[in-house]
Design an enzyme around this catalytic site. Sequence first.
Site, mmCIF file in Angstrom:
data_model
loop_
_atom_site.group_PDB
_atom_site.id
_atom_site.type_symbol
_atom_site.label_atom_id
_atom_site.label_comp_id
_atom_site.label_asym_id
_atom_site.label_seq_id
_atom_site.Cartn_x
_atom_site.Cartn_y
_atom_site.Cartn_z
ATOM 1 C CB CYS A 228 -21.992 -7.740 -14.014
ATOM 2 S SG CYS A 228 -21.149 -7.272 -15.072
ATOM 3 C CG ASP A 348 3.823 -12.711 0.676
ATOM 4 O OD1 ASP A 348 4.130 -12.475 2.310
ATOM 5 O OD2 ASP A 348 3.199 -12.642 -0.474
#
EC number: 6.3.5.13
Length: 424
Positions: A228, A348
């Site tokens: 990060c 979906d």
Amino acid sequence: MSQLPLRAQLASALGRTAATLSRATGRGDGSVIGGRVGLMLEPDLLRKLAADRKLVLVSATNGKTTTTRLITSALQEFGDVATNAFGANMPAGHVSALASNKDAPYGVLEVDEKYLPEVLDTTDAGILCLMNLSRDQMDRAAEIWLLAQKWRRALAGRPVHVIANCDDPLVTWGASTAARVTWVAAGQRWREDSWCCPECGGPLDRSGFGNGSQGLTAAQMADTNWACRECTFRRPEPNWVLDGEYVTDPRGQHWRLDLQLPGQANRANAAMALAVAETLGLDPARALPRLRTVASVAGRYTTVERDGRSLRLLLAKNPAGWLEAFDVADPALPIILSVNAQGPDGRDTSWLWDVDYRILRGRPVLVTGERRLDLALRLTVAGVPFQLCDSFEQAVGLLAPGKIDVIANYTAFQQIRAEFGRAV
């Protein structure tokens, strides 16, 4: 194994009877109904069946069934292993698996990602194998970072030994609260769900963060490392490293996998299985020959014959799974694609737009399944010519004799298996 209480024995026996009747009447393999009957009679049956066993839980978005099979195959070096071999990965399936082999000292259970905290709490398993997290069945399981958060909370303060893929940031975050973690650099081909840090929300940088990973070239290190930019969250130093066909163990010894199962994803599954096996005291030299015997898993990778045609069956349930299926598929062969949207698949089908189907250009493509029009539209936009078919049988009949690849999502895959007598 200690003796089960009388109520649990009765529940277990009736569950096995229900499973046998289900198989005899052709309603299914019985792995779900048997567990449901047992749990109706004894709601705490899973806890009682899991007691006094050395239990491994396996969870991920993709590869659970295969990795469960590989670990089970390795541990059979020690004796009987109870397992849910056909993918019934919720508590009812776990009850059936343990009840059907009640005297086995070992158990290896595939666990649905959503149910993992509940099953871990109920079984008090000693070892947990976590491999990957990516989008899948959004209408049922919600956002995957929520799943990772649930894993993280479930593991906090628990003495379970976790074997986790450190190349997947979400898995790493979910596993990092565990008391003990063995990190495996098993790779991560699908990265579209992990560009942001799950700890702080900042961007993840995937290059220029070499941390001395053993056995990797500089280019490979740059490709697999991540960190990060805005907090201290970063890829842990791996204990095991997968590099192509080889796995390097914590002592620096290299092991050639040489599997019958095809593709990089299965090599990653095998690396995880080896790490789990060694955690239970099984040396790679003894585990590897058993991994090499596995050629098909619940119909996956099976080749079946019909009217001079040789069809290889591949399962792909989500974007990451399609990426791995394309890696295995032979670009020189025609291919049949089949997509449904039943309950186990997720209703979906918008995830089809996350799959890059352009790789199929230049080969004969036939499309079938209940949601074939959804897939047809996606292929049209991708510029992939195809032939629309009303049934799988019609698709097979339109192709000349020879080898054919088939990629299907979950219920479409099971329907195709049923046509061929559920070949395993």
